[in-house]
Design a protein around this motif. Structure first.
Motif, PDB file in Angstrom:
ATOM      1  N   ALA A 230       0.815  -1.211   0.000  1.00  0.00           N
ATOM      2  CA  ALA A 230       0.000   0.000   0.000  1.00  0.00           C
ATOM      3  C   ALA A 230       0.849   1.262   0.000  1.00  0.00           C
ATOM      4  O   ALA A 230       0.487   2.272  -0.589  1.00  0.00           O
ATOM      5  N   GLN A 231       2.016   1.212   0.653  1.00  0.00           N
ATOM      6  CA  GLN A 231       2.874   2.396   0.728  1.00  0.00           C
ATOM      7  C   GLN A 231       3.332   2.821  -0.666  1.00  0.00           C
ATOM      8  O   GLN A 231       3.423   4.004  -0.970  1.00  0.00           O
ATOM      9  N   THR A 232       3.608   1.851  -1.521  1.00  0.00           N
ATOM     10  CA  THR A 232       4.041   2.180  -2.868  1.00  0.00           C
ATOM     11  C   THR A 232       2.940   2.908  -3.615  1.00  0.00           C
ATOM     12  O   THR A 232       3.164   3.910  -4.277  1.00  0.00           O
ATOM     13  N   GLU A 233       1.721   2.417  -3.489  1.00  0.00           N
ATOM     14  CA  GLU A 233       0.606   3.054  -4.177  1.00  0.00           C
ATOM     15  C   GLU A 233       0.415   4.481  -3.675  1.00  0.00           C
ATOM     16  O   GLU A 233       0.194   5.400  -4.451  1.00  0.00           O
ATOM     17  N   ALA A 234       0.511   4.683  -2.376  1.00  0.00           N
ATOM     18  CA  ALA A 234       0.247   5.995  -1.807  1.00  0.00           C
ATOM     19  C   ALA A 234       1.310   7.017  -2.193  1.00  0.00           C
ATOM     20  O   ALA A 234       1.005   8.159  -2.515  1.00  0.00           O
ATOM     21  N   ARG A 235       2.575   6.614  -2.185  1.00  0.00           N
ATOM     22  CA  ARG A 235       3.652   7.577  -2.398  1.00  0.00           C
ATOM     23  C   ARG A 235       3.959   7.812  -3.869  1.00  0.00           C
ATOM     24  O   ARG A 235       4.341   8.905  -4.258  1.00  0.00           O
ATOM     25  N   TYR A 236       3.840   6.771  -4.686  1.00  0.00           N
ATOM     26  CA  TYR A 236       4.348   6.859  -6.053  1.00  0.00           C
ATOM     27  C   TYR A 236       3.251   6.668  -7.092  1.00  0.00           C
ATOM     28  O   TYR A 236       3.497   6.176  -8.186  1.00  0.00           O
ATOM     29  N   LEU A 237       2.045   7.088  -6.764  1.00  0.00           N
ATOM     30  CA  LEU A 237       0.897   6.844  -7.625  1.00  0.00           C
ATOM     31  C   LEU A 237       1.102   7.380  -9.035  1.00  0.00           C
ATOM     32  O   LEU A 237       0.664   6.780 -10.008  1.00  0.00           O
ATOM     33  N   ASP A 238       1.792   8.521  -9.160  1.00  0.00           N
ATOM     34  CA  ASP A 238       1.912   9.178 -10.457  1.00  0.00           C
ATOM     35  C   ASP A 238       3.204   8.864 -11.200  1.00  0.00           C
ATOM     36  O   ASP A 238       3.474   9.472 -12.235  1.00  0.00           O
ATOM     37  N   THR A 239       4.029   7.954 -10.683  1.00  0.00           N
ATOM     38  CA  THR A 239       5.309   7.728 -11.346  1.00  0.00           C
ATOM     39  C   THR A 239       5.615   6.273 -11.660  1.00  0.00           C
ATOM     40  O   THR A 239       6.598   6.006 -12.360  1.00  0.00           O
ATOM     41  N   MET A 240       4.836   5.321 -11.168  1.00  0.00           N
ATOM     42  CA  MET A 240       5.153   3.925 -11.468  1.00  0.00           C
ATOM     43  C   MET A 240       3.937   3.030 -11.310  1.00  0.00           C
ATOM     44  O   MET A 240       2.977   3.368 -10.617  1.00  0.00           O
ATOM     45  N   THR A 241       3.984   1.888 -11.980  1.00  0.00           N
ATOM     46  CA  THR A 241       2.996   0.829 -11.810  1.00  0.00           C
ATOM     47  C   THR A 241       3.755  -0.479 -11.648  1.00  0.00           C
ATOM     48  O   THR A 241       4.536  -0.849 -12.529  1.00  0.00           O
TER      49      THR A 241
ATOM     50  N   SER B  80      12.914   6.032  -4.202  1.00  0.00           N
ATOM     51  CA  SER B  80      12.956   7.450  -4.553  1.00  0.00           C
ATOM     52  C   SER B  80      14.193   8.082  -3.938  1.00  0.00           C
ATOM     53  O   SER B  80      14.889   7.478  -3.115  1.00  0.00           O
ATOM     54  N   GLN B  81      14.453   9.330  -4.338  1.00  0.00           N
ATOM     55  CA  GLN B  81      15.533  10.077  -3.710  1.00  0.00           C
ATOM     56  C   GLN B  81      15.246  10.248  -2.219  1.00  0.00           C
ATOM     57  O   GLN B  81      14.094  10.193  -1.774  1.00  0.00           O
ATOM     58  N   LEU B  82      16.306  10.479  -1.445  1.00  0.00           N
ATOM     59  CA  LEU B  82      16.188  10.424   0.010  1.00  0.00           C
ATOM     60  C   LEU B  82      15.238  11.467   0.573  1.00  0.00           C
ATOM     61  O   LEU B  82      14.595  11.238   1.596  1.00  0.00           O
ATOM     62  N   ASN B  83      15.124  12.635  -0.060  1.00  0.00           N
ATOM     63  CA  ASN B  83      14.250  13.693   0.446  1.00  0.00           C
ATOM     64  C   ASN B  83      12.974  13.831  -0.373  1.00  0.00           C
ATOM     65  O   ASN B  83      12.330  14.880  -0.367  1.00  0.00           O
ATOM     66  N   TYR B  84      12.616  12.750  -1.075  1.00  0.00           N
ATOM     67  CA  TYR B  84      11.403  12.754  -1.897  1.00  0.00           C
ATOM     68  C   TYR B  84      10.185  13.023  -1.020  1.00  0.00           C
ATOM     69  O   TYR B  84      10.040  12.478   0.076  1.00  0.00           O
ATOM     70  N   GLU B  85       9.271  13.875  -1.523  1.00  0.00           N
ATOM     71  CA  GLU B  85       8.029  14.159  -0.815  1.00  0.00           C
ATOM     72  C   GLU B  85       6.857  13.714  -1.666  1.00  0.00           C
ATOM     73  O   GLU B  85       6.921  13.725  -2.893  1.00  0.00           O
ATOM     74  N   ASP B  86       5.766  13.324  -0.993  1.00  0.00           N
ATOM     75  CA  ASP B  86       4.570  12.863  -1.706  1.00  0.00           C
ATOM     76  C   ASP B  86       4.027  13.967  -2.606  1.00  0.00           C
ATOM     77  O   ASP B  86       4.105  15.125  -2.276  1.00  0.00           O
TER      78      ASP B  86
END
Length: 290
Positions: free
Chosen positions: A94-105, A284-290
């Protein structure tokens, strides 16, 4: 046995490239003469399918693991625009879906037994990692990124030892260093033996000098993966391949923001090896934000 599709849903990302104003008049426009090469380094990973998707232009890495009669028909049902059994789908993490919804599948199609807490992954049919577009060339035709960029994230492994049942490892992309100057990637993936947290097998990949294509963001090469028995301490190792992709735009690549992400697949071992495994990673990069 029921079949489930474990997936991380993604959404379409539309990148708008601004058009620069025209220069002095006269003549047809010619391509900027910057320092970007015409083609980047070729990433040689024949274990995987690698191409850009037609529907959203994402960079896809795919591993076809199912080779039994009828597997193709099963996969075709999952590829249908209107699947007959939507209850057979669930999120991988679920964490992947929440954080990276617009950049990966990320998709893992598996044969499973049981339900809920008793569910077990019995067999992998297909793994897919789709990564949003990567743009490392500015309007003057020059490469944008230079130096090193650092990533962390997650990983999942589906492994078998001595022909035994499939074991699922849940762990981390502990560190990934992308070096645009040397055109290489260093990666450290690990899963612990922690049954209470759902991780059934200890594994590790530590690889350096993987080739990087600075134009497409693709990277990969030969890797070795180890596993250690929780009962005897015996360590086994198998070799295979890893392939991933980067997503990033000019803001992230020029370090104005840290918005770059990554995902990919790996596979190790063959029929003659005691240890075989397939898996997926993302981060993601270390300081990546949602």
């Amino acid at each position: 046995m029921p079949l489930r599709k474990l997936c991380v849903a993604g959404s379409l990302v539309l990148t708008l490239a601004s058009c620069g104003g025209g220069g002095s008049g006269g003549g047809s426009g010619s391509a900027p003469a910057g320092n970007a090469p015409e083609t980047g380094t070729e990433i040689d990973t024949p274990a995987f399918e690698a191409y850009s998707t037609d529907h959203n232009g994402y960079s896809r890495v795919r591993l076809q693991a199912g080779d039994r009669p009828g597997d193709a028909a099963i996969l075709a049902k999952f590829d249908d625009a209107d699947p007959a059994d939507p209850s057979g789908y669930r999120n991988l993490i679920a964490q992947t879906e929440a954080r990276y919804l617009d950049t990966m599948t990320i998709e893992v199609i598996a044969e499973v037994s049981g339900t809920g807490a008793e569910e077990r992954v019995k067999r992998i049919l297909r793994l897919t990692a789709d990564q949003a577009p990567f743009n490392n060339v500015d309007g003057d035709g020059n490469l944008i990124a230079s130096g090193q960029y650092y990533f962390r994230g997650g990983a999942e492994v589906y492994a078998s030892v001595d022909g035994g049942s499939l074991q699922r490892g849940i762990g981390d992309l502990e560190n990934m260093v992308v070096d645009f100057d040397s055109e290489t990637v260093t990666i450290d993936l690990r899963t612990p033996y922690d049954p209470g947290a759902g991780s059934e097998i200890e594994t590790a990949i530590q690889a350096s000098d993987l080739s990087l294509n600075v134009l497409t963001g693709a990277f990969g090469g030969t890797v070795a993966m180890t596993t250690r028995s929780a009962d005897t301490g015996e360590i086994l190792s198998s070799t295979g391949q890893l392939r991933g992709n980067l997503n990033g735009d000019e803001e992230g690549l020029s370090r104005l923001v840290e918005n770059m992400t990554t995902s990919g697949l790996f596979t190790v071992g063959g029929d003659s090896d005691r240890f075989q495994a397939d898996g997926v990673f993302w981060g993601s990069q270390l300081n990546y934000e949602d």
